[in-house]
Design an enzyme around this catalytic site. Structure first.
Site, mmCIF file in Angstrom:
data_model
loop_
_atom_site.group_PDB
_atom_site.id
_atom_site.type_symbol
_atom_site.label_atom_id
_atom_site.label_comp_id
_atom_site.label_asym_id
_atom_site.label_seq_id
_atom_site.Cartn_x
_atom_site.Cartn_y
_atom_site.Cartn_z
ATOM 1 N N ASP A 194 0.837 -1.200 0.000
ATOM 2 C CA ASP A 194 0.000 0.000 0.000
ATOM 3 C C ASP A 194 0.873 1.252 0.000
ATOM 4 O O ASP A 194 0.968 1.975 1.000
ATOM 5 C CB ASP A 194 -0.965 -0.035 1.187
ATOM 6 C CG ASP A 194 -2.011 -1.132 1.024
ATOM 7 O OD1 ASP A 194 -2.330 -1.473 -0.135
ATOM 8 O OD2 ASP A 194 -2.502 -1.654 2.035
ATOM 9 N N LYS A 206 0.722 -8.101 -2.452
ATOM 10 C CA LYS A 206 -0.618 -7.689 -2.885
ATOM 11 C C LYS A 206 -0.514 -6.288 -3.459
ATOM 12 O O LYS A 206 -0.005 -5.375 -2.810
ATOM 13 C CB LYS A 206 -1.585 -7.698 -1.704
ATOM 14 C CG LYS A 206 -2.992 -7.257 -2.085
ATOM 15 C CD LYS A 206 -3.956 -7.421 -0.932
ATOM 16 C CE LYS A 206 -3.986 -6.248 0.012
ATOM 17 N NZ LYS A 206 -4.574 -5.009 -0.553
ATOM 18 N N ASP A 221 -5.466 -6.858 -5.946
ATOM 19 C CA ASP A 221 -6.635 -6.627 -5.090
ATOM 20 C C ASP A 221 -7.405 -5.402 -5.583
ATOM 21 O O ASP A 221 -7.260 -4.305 -5.058
ATOM 22 C CB ASP A 221 -6.115 -6.418 -3.657
ATOM 23 C CG ASP A 221 -7.197 -6.064 -2.646
ATOM 24 O OD1 ASP A 221 -8.373 -6.377 -2.908
ATOM 25 O OD2 ASP A 221 -6.850 -5.496 -1.599
ATOM 26 N N LEU A 222 -8.214 -5.613 -6.626
ATOM 27 C CA LEU A 222 -8.983 -4.484 -7.159
ATOM 28 C C LEU A 222 -10.479 -4.633 -6.868
ATOM 29 O O LEU A 222 -11.264 -3.785 -7.286
ATOM 30 C CB LEU A 222 -8.705 -4.297 -8.651
ATOM 31 C CG LEU A 222 -7.242 -3.943 -8.970
ATOM 32 C CD1 LEU A 222 -7.039 -3.744 -10.468
ATOM 33 C CD2 LEU A 222 -6.768 -2.705 -8.228
ATOM 34 N N LYS A 223 -10.844 -5.698 -6.182
ATOM 35 C CA LYS A 223 -12.216 -5.876 -5.673
ATOM 36 C C LYS A 223 -13.276 -5.490 -6.714
ATOM 37 O O LYS A 223 -14.077 -4.574 -6.509
ATOM 38 C CB LYS A 223 -12.425 -5.038 -4.411
ATOM 39 C CG LYS A 223 -11.474 -5.372 -3.267
ATOM 40 C CD LYS A 223 -11.825 -4.593 -2.013
ATOM 41 C CE LYS A 223 -10.947 -4.915 -0.835
ATOM 42 N NZ LYS A 223 -9.552 -4.432 -0.932
ATOM 43 N N ASP A 225 -19.398 -5.067 -10.235
ATOM 44 C CA ASP A 225 -20.131 -4.358 -11.291
ATOM 45 C C ASP A 225 -21.197 -5.301 -11.852
ATOM 46 O O ASP A 225 -21.375 -6.404 -11.330
ATOM 47 C CB ASP A 225 -19.129 -3.894 -12.379
ATOM 48 C CG ASP A 225 -19.552 -2.583 -13.018
ATOM 49 O OD1 ASP A 225 -20.728 -2.474 -13.440
ATOM 50 O OD2 ASP A 225 -18.720 -1.662 -13.103
ATOM 51 N N PRO A 281 -22.692 -8.179 -14.237
ATOM 52 C CA PRO A 281 -21.945 -9.389 -14.605
ATOM 53 C C PRO A 281 -21.069 -9.249 -15.849
ATOM 54 O O PRO A 281 -19.900 -9.680 -15.846
ATOM 55 C CB PRO A 281 -23.052 -10.430 -14.801
ATOM 56 C CG PRO A 281 -24.117 -9.996 -13.834
ATOM 57 C CD PRO A 281 -24.097 -8.486 -13.876
ATOM 58 N N THR A 321 -19.722 -6.553 -17.246
ATOM 59 C CA THR A 321 -18.569 -5.666 -17.009
ATOM 60 C C THR A 321 -17.562 -6.349 -16.090
ATOM 61 O O THR A 321 -16.343 -6.257 -16.304
ATOM 62 C CB THR A 321 -19.053 -4.333 -16.397
ATOM 63 O OG1 THR A 321 -20.037 -3.783 -17.268
ATOM 64 C CG2 THR A 321 -17.919 -3.343 -16.230
ATOM 65 N N THR A 349 -12.727 -6.048 6.563
ATOM 66 C CA THR A 349 -12.313 -6.201 7.968
ATOM 67 C C THR A 349 -12.413 -4.881 8.739
ATOM 68 O O THR A 349 -12.183 -4.847 9.939
ATOM 69 C CB THR A 349 -10.882 -6.765 8.048
ATOM 70 O OG1 THR A 349 -10.110 -6.187 7.007
ATOM 71 C CG2 THR A 349 -10.884 -8.258 7.880
ATOM 72 N N ARG A 406 -2.829 -8.412 13.139
ATOM 73 C CA ARG A 406 -2.016 -7.474 13.898
ATOM 74 C C ARG A 406 -1.160 -8.237 14.904
ATOM 75 O O ARG A 406 -1.689 -8.855 15.834
ATOM 76 C CB ARG A 406 -2.897 -6.471 14.651
ATOM 77 C CG ARG A 406 -3.554 -5.433 13.736
ATOM 78 C CD ARG A 406 -2.530 -4.484 13.155
ATOM 79 N NE ARG A 406 -3.090 -3.517 12.218
ATOM 80 C CZ ARG A 406 -3.216 -3.702 10.904
ATOM 81 N NH1 ARG A 406 -2.833 -4.827 10.340
ATOM 82 N NH2 ARG A 406 -3.698 -2.746 10.130
ATOM 83 N N GLN A 463 -8.669 -1.178 11.121
ATOM 84 C CA GLN A 463 -9.159 -2.560 11.132
ATOM 85 C C GLN A 463 -9.943 -2.810 12.419
ATOM 86 O O GLN A 463 -9.519 -2.403 13.495
ATOM 87 C CB GLN A 463 -7.970 -3.544 11.054
ATOM 88 C CG GLN A 463 -7.143 -3.436 9.791
ATOM 89 C CD GLN A 463 -7.832 -4.050 8.566
ATOM 90 O OE1 GLN A 463 -9.027 -4.358 8.594
ATOM 91 N NE2 GLN A 463 -7.083 -4.191 7.496
ATOM 92 N N GLY A 503 -0.156 -5.327 5.844
ATOM 93 C CA GLY A 503 0.440 -4.126 5.278
ATOM 94 C C GLY A 503 1.190 -3.313 6.298
ATOM 95 O O GLY A 503 2.385 -3.470 6.517
ATOM 96 N N ARG A 504 0.452 -2.417 6.987
ATOM 97 C CA ARG A 504 1.094 -1.439 7.862
ATOM 98 C C ARG A 504 2.002 -2.007 8.946
ATOM 99 O O ARG A 504 3.049 -1.396 9.228
ATOM 100 C CB ARG A 504 0.017 -0.498 8.442
ATOM 101 C CG ARG A 504 -0.493 0.478 7.378
ATOM 102 C CD ARG A 504 -1.798 1.125 7.759
ATOM 103 N NE ARG A 504 -2.888 0.154 7.787
ATOM 104 C CZ ARG A 504 -4.149 0.465 8.039
ATOM 105 N NH1 ARG A 504 -4.484 1.713 8.296
ATOM 106 N NH2 ARG A 504 -5.082 -0.457 8.021
HETATM 107 O O1 C5P Z 1 -2.247 -2.281 6.627
HETATM 108 P P1 C5P Z 1 -3.146 -3.463 6.802
HETATM 109 O O2 C5P Z 1 -2.431 -4.701 7.345
HETATM 110 O O3 C5P Z 1 -4.414 -3.153 7.564
HETATM 111 O O4 C5P Z 1 -3.559 -3.828 5.304
HETATM 112 C C1 C5P Z 1 -4.574 -4.741 4.983
HETATM 113 C C2 C5P Z 1 -4.765 -4.769 3.499
HETATM 114 O O5 C5P Z 1 -5.804 -5.706 3.186
HETATM 115 C C3 C5P Z 1 -5.176 -3.448 2.866
HETATM 116 O O6 C5P Z 1 -4.501 -3.376 1.626
HETATM 117 C C4 C5P Z 1 -6.660 -3.573 2.644
HETATM 118 O O7 C5P Z 1 -7.089 -2.901 1.494
HETATM 119 C C5 C5P Z 1 -6.818 -5.078 2.426
HETATM 120 N N1 C5P Z 1 -8.128 -5.636 2.741
HETATM 121 C C6 C5P Z 1 -8.706 -5.540 3.994
HETATM 122 N N2 C5P Z 1 -9.923 -6.084 4.248
HETATM 123 C C7 C5P Z 1 -10.568 -6.762 3.280
HETATM 124 C C8 C5P Z 1 -10.003 -6.875 1.996
HETATM 125 C C9 C5P Z 1 -8.753 -6.298 1.768
HETATM 126 O O8 C5P Z 1 -8.091 -4.961 4.904
HETATM 127 N N3 C5P Z 1 -11.717 -7.372 3.535
#
Ligand code: C5P
Length: 236
Positions: free
Chosen positions: A13, A35, A62-64, A67, A69, A71, A118, A180, A189, A209-210
């Site tokens: 990210d 990701k 991860d572009l989720k 739309d 069906p 598209t 989440t 975490r 989160q 991520g973080r």
């Molecule tokens: O920084 P952190 O560990 O919270 O990052 C979690 C990653 O997972 C982010 O990129 C977020 O967009 C992604 N994500 C999420 N919950 C979901 C789907 C994806 O946190 N249900």
């Protein structure tokens, strides 16, 4: 199963190719899976995907997609052409959308569905989104639909994994953000768990991520997470 290293998917990210490559290079060769989400893909584009693949990394894009069906099918077909390992759609797009998206996926790629984010908690689900019942019920309901549509698994919180696996089977992938390590800031989160507990609950992949990106020492943070997974694998 995959090695512990391969079960940590680093959420890249960041918003530039330079930043992404700097993070990745600081974690290679131990890092196996990344990701690429909206922030990075929307600013850098497909070129980065090729670069990351050349470094030998597996990629979850991860572009989720969410739309109508037709598209969604075309969007997923375009993403599938990039040769990533995991692509996702929102389960909330419904059964027909997920089935169509699944048709666009080639053999080596997995298509998974996002259940409830989440960052969504009980009160947000009921009051803002207008969905009655518990978060777990909603996640399981969306996961059932995903399985019926032929998807390979879902994205959910580690808190729902045990029930998910019990009902939908071990082979149905659980990819879990909301992880975490102990003592970490949860940021936005809401439904969180430690890496060790998430793996014990049955998560196949942890999306993190973080806790790595913002760490003073990202390599040490990554290794600590991998060590927690290895503890579970070795029965500690
Ligand atoms: O920084 P952190 O560990 O919270 O990052 C979690 C990653 O997972 C982010 O990129 C977020 O967009 C992604 N994500 C999420 N919950 C979901 C789907 C994806 O946190 N249900």
């Amino acid at each position: 199963m995959y090695s512990a290293n391969e079960r940590v998917i680093l959420a890249l990210d960041v918003s530039s190719k330079q930043e992404a490559l700097k993070v990745v290079k600081g974690l290679l060769p131990e890092l196996r899976f990344v990701k690429v989400g909206m922030e990075l893909f929307f600013s850098v584009g497909p070129d980065l995907i090729h670069h990351l693949k050349d470094l030998g990394l597996k990629i979850f894009i991860d572009l989720k997609v969410h739309d109508i069906p037709n598209t969604a099918y075309n969007a997923v077909r375009s993403l599938n052409g990039l040769g990533c390992d995991i692509i996702n759609v929102h389960c909330a797009g419904g059964l027909t959308m997920m089935k169509r998206a699944r048709e666009a996926i080639s053999e080596d790629t997995k298509l998974i569905g996002v259940t409830q984010l989440t960052s969504t908690d009980q009160s947000m689900l009921n009051t803002e989104l207008g969905i009655a019942g518990s978060v777990t019920d909603s996640v399981l309901n969306l996961a059932r639909l995903a399985k019926e549509a032929g998807l390979h698994g879902v994205v959910c919180s580690p808190q729902e994994v045990e029930l998910l696996k019990a009902e939908l089977g071990k082979e149905f992938l659980a990819v879990t953000p909301g992880v975490r390590p102990l003592g970490e800031d949860t940021q936005d989160q809401k439904r969180v768990m430690t890496p060790k507990k998430a793996i014990q609950a049955g998560s196949d992949y942890l999306v993190i991520g973080r806790p790595i990106l913002k760490s003073d020492n990202p390599l040490r943070a990554f290794r600590d997470i991998v060590a927690q997974i290895q503890e579970v694998d070795s029965g500690e």
